[in-house]
Write an enzyme that holds these catalytic residues in place. Structure first.
Site, mmCIF file in Angstrom:
data_model
loop_
_atom_site.group_PDB
_atom_site.id
_atom_site.type_symbol
_atom_site.label_atom_id
_atom_site.label_comp_id
_atom_site.label_asym_id
_atom_site.label_seq_id
_atom_site.Cartn_x
_atom_site.Cartn_y
_atom_site.Cartn_z
ATOM 1 N N GLY A 9 0.851 -1.202 0.000
ATOM 2 C CA GLY A 9 0.000 0.000 0.000
ATOM 3 C C GLY A 9 0.879 1.243 0.000
ATOM 4 O O GLY A 9 0.560 2.263 0.613
ATOM 5 N N GLY A 12 0.101 5.350 -1.102
ATOM 6 C CA GLY A 12 -0.883 6.188 -0.425
ATOM 7 C C GLY A 12 -0.265 7.358 0.324
ATOM 8 O O GLY A 12 0.929 7.650 0.204
ATOM 9 N N ILE A 36 -1.383 -2.008 -5.283
ATOM 10 C CA ILE A 36 -2.246 -2.576 -6.323
ATOM 11 C C ILE A 36 -2.171 -1.732 -7.602
ATOM 12 O O ILE A 36 -2.450 -2.227 -8.695
ATOM 13 C CB ILE A 36 -3.697 -2.716 -5.814
ATOM 14 C CG1 ILE A 36 -4.507 -3.655 -6.704
ATOM 15 C CG2 ILE A 36 -4.388 -1.366 -5.662
ATOM 16 C CD1 ILE A 36 -5.836 -4.076 -6.106
ATOM 17 N N TYR A 143 -15.160 1.053 8.868
ATOM 18 C CA TYR A 143 -13.727 1.301 9.030
ATOM 19 C C TYR A 143 -13.326 1.108 10.493
ATOM 20 O O TYR A 143 -12.365 0.400 10.799
ATOM 21 C CB TYR A 143 -13.429 2.730 8.578
ATOM 22 C CG TYR A 143 -11.989 3.154 8.725
ATOM 23 C CD1 TYR A 143 -10.977 2.588 7.946
ATOM 24 C CD2 TYR A 143 -11.629 4.162 9.633
ATOM 25 C CE1 TYR A 143 -9.658 3.001 8.067
ATOM 26 C CE2 TYR A 143 -10.316 4.579 9.747
ATOM 27 C CZ TYR A 143 -9.339 3.996 8.971
ATOM 28 O OH TYR A 143 -8.032 4.412 9.095
ATOM 29 N N LYS A 147 -10.952 -1.862 12.062
ATOM 30 C CA LYS A 147 -9.683 -1.574 12.760
ATOM 31 C C LYS A 147 -9.680 -2.195 14.156
ATOM 32 O O LYS A 147 -8.664 -2.730 14.598
ATOM 33 C CB LYS A 147 -9.457 -0.064 12.847
ATOM 34 C CG LYS A 147 -9.110 0.596 11.516
ATOM 35 C CD LYS A 147 -7.742 0.136 11.020
ATOM 36 C CE LYS A 147 -7.325 0.849 9.743
ATOM 37 N NZ LYS A 147 -6.095 0.284 9.162
HETATM 38 P P1 NAD Z 1 -4.323 5.621 1.330
HETATM 39 O O1 NAD Z 1 -5.727 5.326 0.969
HETATM 40 O O2 NAD Z 1 -3.742 6.946 0.992
HETATM 41 O O3 NAD Z 1 -3.356 4.496 0.712
HETATM 42 C C1 NAD Z 1 -3.679 3.134 0.700
HETATM 43 C C2 NAD Z 1 -2.912 2.479 -0.437
HETATM 44 O O4 NAD Z 1 -3.276 1.097 -0.476
HETATM 45 C C3 NAD Z 1 -3.247 3.065 -1.816
HETATM 46 O O5 NAD Z 1 -2.052 3.424 -2.485
HETATM 47 C C4 NAD Z 1 -3.968 1.923 -2.542
HETATM 48 O O6 NAD Z 1 -3.705 1.897 -3.945
HETATM 49 C C5 NAD Z 1 -3.400 0.701 -1.832
HETATM 50 N N1 NAD Z 1 -4.287 -0.461 -1.941
HETATM 51 C C6 NAD Z 1 -5.651 -0.461 -1.930
HETATM 52 N N2 NAD Z 1 -6.100 -1.710 -2.084
HETATM 53 C C7 NAD Z 1 -5.019 -2.516 -2.181
HETATM 54 C C8 NAD Z 1 -4.851 -3.910 -2.362
HETATM 55 N N3 NAD Z 1 -5.895 -4.744 -2.485
HETATM 56 N N4 NAD Z 1 -3.590 -4.403 -2.403
HETATM 57 C C9 NAD Z 1 -2.523 -3.585 -2.311
HETATM 58 N N5 NAD Z 1 -2.620 -2.242 -2.150
HETATM 59 C C10 NAD Z 1 -3.860 -1.721 -2.090
HETATM 60 O O7 NAD Z 1 -4.167 5.332 2.896
HETATM 61 P P2 NAD Z 1 -3.152 6.009 3.942
HETATM 62 O O8 NAD Z 1 -3.741 7.281 4.388
HETATM 63 O O9 NAD Z 1 -1.763 5.974 3.409
HETATM 64 O O10 NAD Z 1 -3.311 4.984 5.150
HETATM 65 C C11 NAD Z 1 -2.466 3.875 5.330
HETATM 66 C C12 NAD Z 1 -2.926 3.129 6.580
HETATM 67 O O11 NAD Z 1 -2.944 4.011 7.704
HETATM 68 C C13 NAD Z 1 -4.353 2.557 6.483
HETATM 69 O O12 NAD Z 1 -4.404 1.334 7.198
HETATM 70 C C14 NAD Z 1 -5.183 3.577 7.204
HETATM 71 O O13 NAD Z 1 -6.344 3.016 7.722
HETATM 72 C C15 NAD Z 1 -4.233 4.021 8.298
HETATM 73 N N6 NAD Z 1 -4.572 5.351 8.827
HETATM 74 C C16 NAD Z 1 -4.442 6.471 8.051
HETATM 75 C C17 NAD Z 1 -4.791 7.710 8.556
HETATM 76 C C18 NAD Z 1 -4.652 8.970 7.738
HETATM 77 O O14 NAD Z 1 -5.063 10.050 8.214
HETATM 78 N N7 NAD Z 1 -4.089 8.913 6.557
HETATM 79 C C19 NAD Z 1 -5.262 7.825 9.880
HETATM 80 C C20 NAD Z 1 -5.412 6.669 10.638
HETATM 81 C C21 NAD Z 1 -5.034 5.434 10.110
#
Ligand code: NAD
Length: 316
Positions: A9, A12, A36, A143, A147
């Site tokens: 991932g 992201g 992905i 969500y 979690k």
């Molecule tokens: P994001 O949505 O920006 O990135 C997620 C990435 O996962 C994307 O690049 C997407 O293409 C990839 N992805 C989606 N489905 C996939 C699959 N089947 N296989 C492989 N890759 C796949 O998310 P983020 O903000 O970078 O968050 C990362 C983690 O941190 C997540 O678990 C999220 O719940 C957690 N989180 C984020 C925040 C925030 O504010 N950004 C806050 C709390 C928790």
């Protein structure tokens, strides 16, 4: 050969910055980014990348076989607001993606796994101010309860299989390098882009909605220090509370106005993200993180706004 680190991932909001930080520390060739979707330019040009669908067991196994990762960071997930539109997919990805990675980590003797949780694990009956590590948790978003269930799985794999899995309940993350992925706290990123471009912003959360947030530099530093801490210091194997900075859209707008005096903010009614925000904590007690791995916040509201506006202004 050095030890490999696999980030799943990686494209992201967090992965974009975490991959670079890990490549700086461990060497670019040791950090395998995967997603992905095709790699972003910065990730593709700086080290190895693999297309991986975490929900495709054969594909995931191939990557573990090829790289035998010593550490895995699992970031692939569906975030809060998108999760309410695609509840079954959010459950499937957030749950089965995690369990598949935990199983492979046990099988391939991966020495450490990082998986992020979120402040979304709390719900309307959790104390909203200075929310403690241990309290009533009744999340009402897919969500949030994916979690919370994920945290239980992490603790379970540590207890049953001795897997060294570590986790943080991130607050809303604020960054300028990559766009946020569809969460309830995204307004706190969008507002900076609009302030610089149009000098005005319509917030989808109301003026007084306080939420815990954190500047990405702090979040990356927290992640790396948790992963560096000696295993015996890690007393929580579900997920650590992390507090950050708590502020409302009104307070954030006032801080932006100090830099852009003509900036104005409006508020939209009836956005579904308001109900999600209302069910979440307003501030978080992270004393376990302070005690167990010496966590200390660096960016307060003033410093975060300054950094966001300066970095984005250079890009424009
Ligand atoms: P994001 O949505 O920006 O990135 C997620 C990435 O996962 C994307 O690049 C997407 O293409 C990839 N992805 C989606 N489905 C996939 C699959 N089947 N296989 C492989 N890759 C796949 O998310 P983020 O903000 O970078 O968050 C990362 C983690 O941190 C997540 O678990 C999220 O719940 C957690 N989180 C984020 C925040 C925030 O504010 N950004 C806050 C709390 C928790």
């Amino acid at each position: 050969m050095g030890k490999n680190i696999l980030v799943i991932g990686a494209n992201g909001q967090i992965g974009t910055e975490l991959v670079m930080a890990l490549r700086d520390i461990h060497g670019a060739e040791q950090v395998i980014a995967s997603d992905i979707n095709n790699a972003t330019e910065a990730i593709r040009d700086s080290g190895p990348f693999e297309i991986v669908n975490v929900l495709d067991p054969a594909n995931l196994r191939q990557v573990f076989e090829k790289y035998q990762p010593d550490q895995v960071y699992l970031l692939a997930a569906i975030l809060s607001a998108v999760g309410e539109q695609k509840p079954k997919l959010a459950w499937d990805l957030n749950m089965n993606g995690l369990i598949s990675v935990l199983d492979l980590a046990v099988e391939f003797k991966t020495s450490k796994v990082f998986w992020p949780s979120s402040i979304a694990v709390f719900g309307p009956h959790s104390p909203q101010q200075n929310t403690p590590q241990y309290c009533v948790m009744d999340p009402n978003t897919v969500y949030g309860f994916s979690k919370l269930a994920g945290e239980r799985w992490c603790e379970y794999y540590h207890a049953k299989h001795g897997l060294d899995v570590r986790s943080i309940r991130y607050p809303g993350l604020i960054s300028w390098k990559a766009a946020p992925g569809g969460g309830t706290t995204d307004y706190a990123v969008h507002i900076f882009h609009e302030a610089l471009k149009h000098k005005t912003y319509t917030s989808f959360l109301s003026a007084q909605t306080a939420l815990p947030m954190m500047y990405m530099d702090d979040a990356i530093r927290a992640t790396l220090s948790l992963m560096d801490a000696p295993a015996e210091n890690i007393t929580i194997r579900s997920s650590y509370n992390l507090g950050g900075i708590s502020f409302t859209p009104e307070q954030l707008a006032a801080e932006i106005k100090k830099h852009i005096p003509e900036f104005t903010i409006n508020y939209s009614d009836n956005d579904p993200r308001q109900a999600i925000a209302d069910s979440w904590p307003k501030s978080i007690d992270d004393s376990y993180a302070q005690k167990d791995w010496n966590w200390q916040l660096e960016y307060n509201l003033e410093k975060m706004v300054d950094a966001m506006l300066n970095n984005l202004a250079v890009l424009k």
